[in-house]
Motif scaffolding. Structure first.
Motif, PDB file in Angstrom:
ATOM      1  N   ALA A  85      23.165  60.651  98.956  1.00 35.13           N
ATOM      2  CA  ALA A  85      23.946  61.683  98.269  1.00 35.13           C
ATOM      3  C   ALA A  85      23.074  62.560  97.387  1.00 35.13           C
ATOM      4  O   ALA A  85      23.330  63.764  97.245  1.00 35.13           O
ATOM      5  N   LEU A  86      22.035  61.980  96.802  1.00 35.86           N
ATOM      6  CA  LEU A  86      21.166  62.716  95.887  1.00 35.86           C
ATOM      7  C   LEU A  86      19.928  63.278  96.575  1.00 35.86           C
ATOM      8  O   LEU A  86      18.975  63.701  95.908  1.00 35.86           O
ATOM      9  N   GLY A  87      19.939  63.288  97.900  1.00 36.10           N
ATOM     10  CA  GLY A  87      18.831  63.881  98.638  1.00 36.10           C
ATOM     11  C   GLY A  87      17.526  63.131  98.518  1.00 36.10           C
ATOM     12  O   GLY A  87      16.444  63.725  98.602  1.00 36.10           O
ATOM     13  N   PHE A 119      18.752  57.403  87.515  1.00 33.08           N
ATOM     14  CA  PHE A 119      20.207  57.531  87.495  1.00 33.08           C
ATOM     15  C   PHE A 119      20.851  56.510  88.435  1.00 33.08           C
ATOM     16  O   PHE A 119      21.802  55.818  88.048  1.00 33.08           O
ATOM     17  N   ILE A 120      20.339  56.405  89.657  1.00 29.82           N
ATOM     18  CA  ILE A 120      20.878  55.410  90.591  1.00 29.82           C
ATOM     19  C   ILE A 120      20.771  54.018  89.990  1.00 29.82           C
ATOM     20  O   ILE A 120      21.709  53.221  90.060  1.00 29.82           O
ATOM     21  N   ARG A 121      19.638  53.730  89.389  1.00 33.51           N
ATOM     22  CA  ARG A 121      19.444  52.419  88.755  1.00 33.51           C
ATOM     23  C   ARG A 121      20.491  52.175  87.673  1.00 33.51           C
ATOM     24  O   ARG A 121      21.016  51.068  87.551  1.00 33.51           O
ATOM     25  N   SER A 122      20.824  53.199  86.907  1.00 32.43           N
ATOM     26  CA  SER A 122      21.787  53.018  85.807  1.00 32.43           C
ATOM     27  C   SER A 122      23.192  52.693  86.304  1.00 32.43           C
ATOM     28  O   SER A 122      24.006  52.154  85.546  1.00 32.43           O
ATOM     29  N   LEU A 123      23.476  53.013  87.565  1.00 29.49           N
ATOM     30  CA  LEU A 123      24.797  52.716  88.128  1.00 29.49           C
ATOM     31  C   LEU A 123      24.867  51.323  88.733  1.00 29.49           C
ATOM     32  O   LEU A 123      25.956  50.886  89.132  1.00 29.49           O
ATOM     33  N   CYS A 124      23.744  50.626  88.787  1.00 30.73           N
ATOM     34  CA  CYS A 124      23.695  49.318  89.448  1.00 30.73           C
ATOM     35  C   CYS A 124      24.018  48.177  88.492  1.00 30.73           C
ATOM     36  O   CYS A 124      23.310  47.164  88.431  1.00 30.73           O
ATOM     37  N   GLN A 125      25.080  48.346  87.735  1.00 21.49           N
ATOM     38  CA  GLN A 125      25.543  47.290  86.853  1.00 21.49           C
ATOM     39  C   GLN A 125      26.964  47.616  86.387  1.00 21.49           C
ATOM     40  O   GLN A 125      27.372  48.777  86.393  1.00 21.49           O
ATOM     41  N   PRO A 126      27.703  46.597  85.984  1.00 16.25           N
ATOM     42  CA  PRO A 126      28.985  46.888  85.326  1.00 16.25           C
ATOM     43  C   PRO A 126      28.720  47.430  83.928  1.00 16.25           C
ATOM     44  O   PRO A 126      27.716  47.080  83.300  1.00 16.25           O
ATOM     45  N   GLY A 160      22.523  68.386  90.097  1.00 15.88           N
ATOM     46  CA  GLY A 160      23.261  68.090  88.877  1.00 15.88           C
ATOM     47  C   GLY A 160      24.745  67.910  89.147  1.00 15.88           C
ATOM     48  O   GLY A 160      25.396  67.026  88.572  1.00 15.88           O
ATOM     49  N   THR A 161      25.284  68.734  90.026  1.00 13.31           N
ATOM     50  CA  THR A 161      26.695  68.614  90.393  1.00 13.31           C
ATOM     51  C   THR A 161      26.974  67.300  91.109  1.00 13.31           C
ATOM     52  O   THR A 161      27.963  66.614  90.824  1.00 13.31           O
ATOM     53  N   VAL A 162      26.098  66.939  92.035  1.00 11.35           N
ATOM     54  CA  VAL A 162      26.256  65.665  92.741  1.00 11.35           C
ATOM     55  C   VAL A 162      26.196  64.503  91.760  1.00 11.35           C
ATOM     56  O   VAL A 162      27.012  63.575  91.814  1.00 11.35           O
ATOM     57  N   MET A 163      25.234  64.554  90.837  1.00 11.43           N
ATOM     58  CA  MET A 163      25.122  63.492  89.841  1.00 11.43           C
ATOM     59  C   MET A 163      26.399  63.384  89.017  1.00 11.43           C
ATOM     60  O   MET A 163      26.903  62.283  88.762  1.00 11.43           O
ATOM     61  N   GLY A 164      26.939  64.533  88.593  1.00 12.82           N
ATOM     62  CA  GLY A 164      28.170  64.526  87.818  1.00 12.82           C
ATOM     63  C   GLY A 164      29.330  63.915  88.575  1.00 12.82           C
ATOM     64  O   GLY A 164      30.124  63.142  88.015  1.00 12.82           O
ATOM     65  N   ILE A 218      28.645  58.932  77.571  1.00 13.49           N
ATOM     66  CA  ILE A 218      28.042  59.678  76.471  1.00 13.49           C
ATOM     67  C   ILE A 218      26.792  60.357  77.008  1.00 13.49           C
ATOM     68  O   ILE A 218      25.862  59.692  77.467  1.00 13.49           O
ATOM     69  N   VAL A 219      26.781  61.686  76.970  1.00 14.12           N
ATOM     70  CA  VAL A 219      25.672  62.473  77.506  1.00 14.12           C
ATOM     71  C   VAL A 219      25.045  63.272  76.365  1.00 14.12           C
ATOM     72  O   VAL A 219      25.765  63.867  75.553  1.00 14.12           O
ATOM     73  N   THR A 220      23.720  63.310  76.308  1.00 13.89           N
ATOM     74  CA  THR A 220      23.044  64.141  75.320  1.00 13.89           C
ATOM     75  C   THR A 220      22.368  65.321  76.012  1.00 13.89           C
ATOM     76  O   THR A 220      22.022  65.252  77.189  1.00 13.89           O
ATOM     77  N   SER A 221      22.186  66.391  75.247  1.00 11.17           N
ATOM     78  CA  SER A 221      21.561  67.586  75.805  1.00 11.17           C
ATOM     79  C   SER A 221      20.942  68.413  74.696  1.00 11.17           C
ATOM     80  O   SER A 221      21.490  68.500  73.596  1.00 11.17           O
ATOM     81  N   ILE A 222      19.783  69.020  75.004  1.00 13.29           N
ATOM     82  CA  ILE A 222      19.221  70.010  74.077  1.00 13.29           C
ATOM     83  C   ILE A 222      19.288  71.403  74.699  1.00 13.29           C
ATOM     84  O   ILE A 222      18.645  72.327  74.240  1.00 13.29           O
ATOM     85  N   GLY A 223      20.080  71.533  75.742  1.00 14.98           N
ATOM     86  CA  GLY A 223      20.239  72.826  76.409  1.00 14.98           C
ATOM     87  C   GLY A 223      21.068  72.661  77.659  1.00 14.98           C
ATOM     88  O   GLY A 223      22.289  72.642  77.634  1.00 14.98           O
ATOM     89  N   LYS A 224      20.390  72.503  78.790  1.00 19.77           N
ATOM     90  CA  LYS A 224      21.068  72.276  80.055  1.00 19.77           C
ATOM     91  C   LYS A 224      21.750  70.921  80.038  1.00 19.77           C
ATOM     92  O   LYS A 224      21.138  69.916  79.680  1.00 19.77           O
ATOM     93  N   HIS A 225      23.031  70.886  80.396  1.00 17.13           N
ATOM     94  CA  HIS A 225      23.720  69.607  80.339  1.00 17.13           C
ATOM     95  C   HIS A 225      24.484  69.304  81.614  1.00 17.13           C
ATOM     96  O   HIS A 225      24.772  70.195  82.425  1.00 17.13           O
ATOM     97  N   LEU A 226      24.787  68.037  81.789  1.00 16.07           N
ATOM     98  CA  LEU A 226      25.515  67.559  82.952  1.00 16.07           C
ATOM     99  C   LEU A 226      26.919  68.144  82.934  1.00 16.07           C
ATOM    100  O   LEU A 226      27.622  68.065  81.927  1.00 16.07           O
TER     101      LEU A 226
END
Length: 214
Positions: A128-130, A152-159, A177-181, A196-204
């Protein structure tokens, strides 16, 4: 875990400042499951510090941080291990991938600890993420944006009850970015989790229930 509650929390390095204008620092604020939060921050306002405090590997702050009604300063090492395995996932700004391992090995290392995703599900995330053609590449050979997708994929591999993403799309094009969202929304919805998402400009690009200024 149903809430992350900050009470008058402030990095110690900010303690001598005359005024703190923030929706997070030195406030009484709670993050709740099933809600999406965007924390917008300028450089030097303590964004990475906030991630460090919530994940429990830095304690140089004033005030309280509670998971539900439990002060995180009182958590034992074993309790932190359980929380990081079952309740709290994080995508670090600096990613923290192992450069000598392949993209797939980085993800599988986490999944072997949690047994949360089937191999075909992980493969589908890479697709999905190419990143299907990069799975067997050492992460040291990948661009930062590609490494972001691996982390990002790794972060989804847990409850998880909450997932914390620190500048997750800083090096991604809008399409990825859209696919990730979409993937994040689907996984968080499945688990009933808070985001909880942080951003200093471009954000999810997500539907945020609350946008806060750090």
């Amino acid at each position: 875990m149903y809430s992350i509650h900050l009470q008058q929390t402030l990095p110690q390095v900010f303690a001598d400042r005359d005024a703190i204008l923030s929706d997070v620092w030195h406030q009484d604020i709670a993050f709740h499951k099933e809600k999406h939060y965007l924390i917008e921050a300028a450089s030097g306002t303590g964004k990475s510090s906030l991630c460090s405090y919530i994940y429990g590997y830095r304690y140089d702050y004033q005030g309280l941080i509670n998971f539900d009604d439990r002060n995180i300063r009182s958590l034992s090492t074993d309790e932190w291990v359980d929380i990081r395995k079952h309740s709290l996932s994080i995508l670090f700004q600096e990613l923290r991938v192992f450069p000598e391992l392949t993209a797939f090995e980085n993800v599988q290392l986490k999944n072997q600890l949690t047994n949360y995703k089937k191999k075909k599900e992980i493969l589908a995330l890479f697709e999905a993420l190419g990143m299907a053609d990069k799975m067997n590449e050492q992460t040291a050979r990948l661009s930062f944006g590609q490494q972001q997708r691996v982390a990002f994929i790794r972060s989804l591999c847990q409850p998880f009850d909450f997932i914390f993403l620190d500048e997750p799309v800083s090096h991604l094009d809008d399409g990825n970015g859209t696919v990730m969202g979409n993937l994040l929304t689907e996984e968080a919805g499945r688990q009933g989790a808070g985001v909880i998402v942080t951003s200093i400009g471009k954000h999810l690009q997500l539907h945020y229930d609350s946008i806060l200024k750090l």
